[in-house]
Motif scaffolding. Sequence first.
Motif, PDB file in Angstrom:
ATOM      1  N   GLU A 135       0.828  -1.213   0.000  1.00 51.64           N
ATOM      2  CA  GLU A 135       0.000   0.000   0.000  1.00 51.64           C
ATOM      3  C   GLU A 135       0.858   1.256   0.000  1.00 51.64           C
ATOM      4  O   GLU A 135       0.501   2.253  -0.627  1.00 51.64           O
ATOM      5  N   LYS A 136       1.976   1.230   0.699  1.00 46.23           N
ATOM      6  CA  LYS A 136       2.855   2.398   0.783  1.00 46.23           C
ATOM      7  C   LYS A 136       3.835   2.485  -0.394  1.00 46.23           C
ATOM      8  O   LYS A 136       4.573   3.452  -0.506  1.00 46.23           O
ATOM      9  N   GLY A 137       3.883   1.467  -1.241  1.00 51.19           N
ATOM     10  CA  GLY A 137       4.789   1.494  -2.394  1.00 51.19           C
ATOM     11  C   GLY A 137       6.256   1.460  -1.989  1.00 51.19           C
ATOM     12  O   GLY A 137       7.077   2.134  -2.605  1.00 51.19           O
ATOM     13  N   LEU A 138       6.594   0.661  -0.979  1.00 50.45           N
ATOM     14  CA  LEU A 138       7.966   0.640  -0.471  1.00 50.45           C
ATOM     15  C   LEU A 138       8.908  -0.273  -1.251  1.00 50.45           C
ATOM     16  O   LEU A 138      10.107  -0.250  -1.019  1.00 50.45           O
ATOM     17  N   LEU A 139       8.364  -1.046  -2.184  1.00 48.65           N
ATOM     18  CA  LEU A 139       9.214  -1.888  -3.034  1.00 48.65           C
ATOM     19  C   LEU A 139       9.416  -1.213  -4.379  1.00 48.65           C
ATOM     20  O   LEU A 139       8.471  -0.696  -4.970  1.00 48.65           O
ATOM     21  N   SER A 140      10.632  -1.258  -4.860  1.00 43.03           N
ATOM     22  CA  SER A 140      10.909  -0.728  -6.192  1.00 43.03           C
ATOM     23  C   SER A 140      10.277  -1.650  -7.242  1.00 43.03           C
ATOM     24  O   SER A 140       9.835  -2.753  -6.928  1.00 43.03           O
ATOM     25  N   ALA A 141      10.250  -1.187  -8.486  1.00 43.17           N
ATOM     26  CA  ALA A 141       9.735  -2.034  -9.570  1.00 43.17           C
ATOM     27  C   ALA A 141      10.522  -3.341  -9.554  1.00 43.17           C
ATOM     28  O   ALA A 141      11.747  -3.336  -9.410  1.00 43.17           O
ATOM     29  N   ASP A 142       9.835  -4.450  -9.664  1.00 40.44           N
ATOM     30  CA  ASP A 142      10.434  -5.787  -9.583  1.00 40.44           C
ATOM     31  C   ASP A 142      11.064  -6.077  -8.223  1.00 40.44           C
ATOM     32  O   ASP A 142      11.864  -6.998  -8.092  1.00 40.44           O
ATOM     33  N   GLY A 143      10.727  -5.291  -7.201  1.00 38.64           N
ATOM     34  CA  GLY A 143      11.244  -5.536  -5.860  1.00 38.64           C
ATOM     35  C   GLY A 143      10.679  -6.816  -5.262  1.00 38.64           C
ATOM     36  O   GLY A 143       9.651  -7.337  -5.708  1.00 38.64           O
ATOM     37  N   LEU A 144      11.360  -7.311  -4.239  1.00 39.85           N
ATOM     38  CA  LEU A 144      11.003  -8.581  -3.615  1.00 39.85           C
ATOM     39  C   LEU A 144      10.828  -8.396  -2.112  1.00 39.85           C
ATOM     40  O   LEU A 144      11.679  -7.780  -1.458  1.00 39.85           O
ATOM     41  N   LEU A 145       9.733  -8.916  -1.577  1.00 41.76           N
ATOM     42  CA  LEU A 145       9.488  -8.951  -0.138  1.00 41.76           C
ATOM     43  C   LEU A 145       9.539 -10.405   0.296  1.00 41.76           C
ATOM     44  O   LEU A 145       8.914 -11.267  -0.336  1.00 41.76           O
ATOM     45  N   ILE A 146      10.270 -10.670   1.380  1.00 39.72           N
ATOM     46  CA  ILE A 146      10.341 -12.010   1.953  1.00 39.72           C
ATOM     47  C   ILE A 146       9.933 -11.897   3.417  1.00 39.72           C
ATOM     48  O   ILE A 146      10.505 -11.102   4.161  1.00 39.72           O
ATOM     49  N   SER A 173       7.801 -16.696   2.866  1.00 44.99           N
ATOM     50  CA  SER A 173       6.816 -16.354   1.839  1.00 44.99           C
ATOM     51  C   SER A 173       7.386 -15.229   1.013  1.00 44.99           C
ATOM     52  O   SER A 173       7.910 -14.249   1.552  1.00 44.99           O
ATOM     53  N   PHE A 174       7.311 -15.378  -0.302  1.00 48.62           N
ATOM     54  CA  PHE A 174       7.869 -14.420  -1.250  1.00 48.62           C
ATOM     55  C   PHE A 174       6.733 -13.645  -1.909  1.00 48.62           C
ATOM     56  O   PHE A 174       5.740 -14.225  -2.333  1.00 48.62           O
ATOM     57  N   PHE A 175       6.948 -12.338  -1.999  1.00 49.73           N
ATOM     58  CA  PHE A 175       5.991 -11.428  -2.636  1.00 49.73           C
ATOM     59  C   PHE A 175       6.778 -10.608  -3.645  1.00 49.73           C
ATOM     60  O   PHE A 175       7.860 -10.117  -3.341  1.00 49.73           O
ATOM     61  N   LYS A 176       6.228 -10.447  -4.816  1.00 56.72           N
ATOM     62  CA  LYS A 176       6.941  -9.741  -5.883  1.00 56.72           C
ATOM     63  C   LYS A 176       6.156  -8.508  -6.300  1.00 56.72           C
ATOM     64  O   LYS A 176       4.948  -8.574  -6.509  1.00 56.72           O
ATOM     65  N   ASN A 177       6.864  -7.392  -6.414  1.00 52.15           N
ATOM     66  CA  ASN A 177       6.248  -6.178  -6.945  1.00 52.15           C
ATOM     67  C   ASN A 177       6.347  -6.261  -8.458  1.00 52.15           C
ATOM     68  O   ASN A 177       7.421  -6.151  -9.022  1.00 52.15           O
ATOM     69  N   LEU A 178       5.223  -6.459  -9.098  1.00 47.20           N
ATOM     70  CA  LEU A 178       5.213  -6.591 -10.557  1.00 47.20           C
ATOM     71  C   LEU A 178       4.854  -5.311 -11.254  1.00 47.20           C
ATOM     72  O   LEU A 178       4.641  -5.281 -12.464  1.00 47.20           O
ATOM     73  N   VAL A 179       4.779  -4.209 -10.493  1.00 45.42           N
ATOM     74  CA  VAL A 179       4.489  -2.902 -11.066  1.00 45.42           C
ATOM     75  C   VAL A 179       5.764  -2.347 -11.686  1.00 45.42           C
ATOM     76  O   VAL A 179       6.793  -2.278 -11.040  1.00 45.42           O
ATOM     77  N   SER A 180       5.689  -1.994 -12.941  1.00 43.48           N
ATOM     78  CA  SER A 180       6.897  -1.461 -13.614  1.00 43.48           C
ATOM     79  C   SER A 180       6.773   0.022 -13.817  1.00 43.48           C
ATOM     80  O   SER A 180       5.737   0.587 -13.887  1.00 43.48           O
TER      81      SER A 180
END
Length: 180
Positions: A135-146, A173-180
């Motif tokens: 929601e806060k957009g803290l991952l860069s494009a193609d960023g990864l959250l684990i 658990s892996f989450f991927k930011n697919l927003v480019s």
Amino acid sequence: MRIIGGKLRGLRLNTPKNLPVRPTTDLAKEALFNILNNQIEFEGLNVLDLFSGTGNISLEFASRGARQVVAVDRSVHCINYVKDTARQHKVEDIVTYKADVFKYLEMETEQYDLIFADPPYDLNRIPEIPKIIFEKGLLSADGLLIVEHQSMQNLSQHPAFVEQRKYGHSSFSFFKNLVS
């Protein structure tokens, strides 16, 4: 506990017994970094380590060439240990913050290439972590959250969820930011 790759490879971390932590096991950490070796380039990464505890994960990323690692934990003893260990081994790429992770995330505006969260397993707010980060957009494009959590917990309901890898009682658990 040891660093398994990079310039600090083989370094044993002898953490004080009084730290309020449950460190990621060497087996799970080795499996995690084997997965990451095939997915990302460590050199130049901007990493956020939430619930950093001993700094085991922060030091691993810094050892492998991350540009900057931000370590956040609410324990002053953990933060002091991470700072002291980084200083002792001349690791200048780790920045530490003593803060409640959820309050930190409310204030954070920086984007990260990779965010790692290892909350206490009994924390009932674990499912909120991906929600807040996306929601806060803290991952860069193609960023990864684990997110590390108990294997019996399921975080797959989040739309950015990619997969869960189990290692005994612990899972990533892996989450991927697919927003480019």
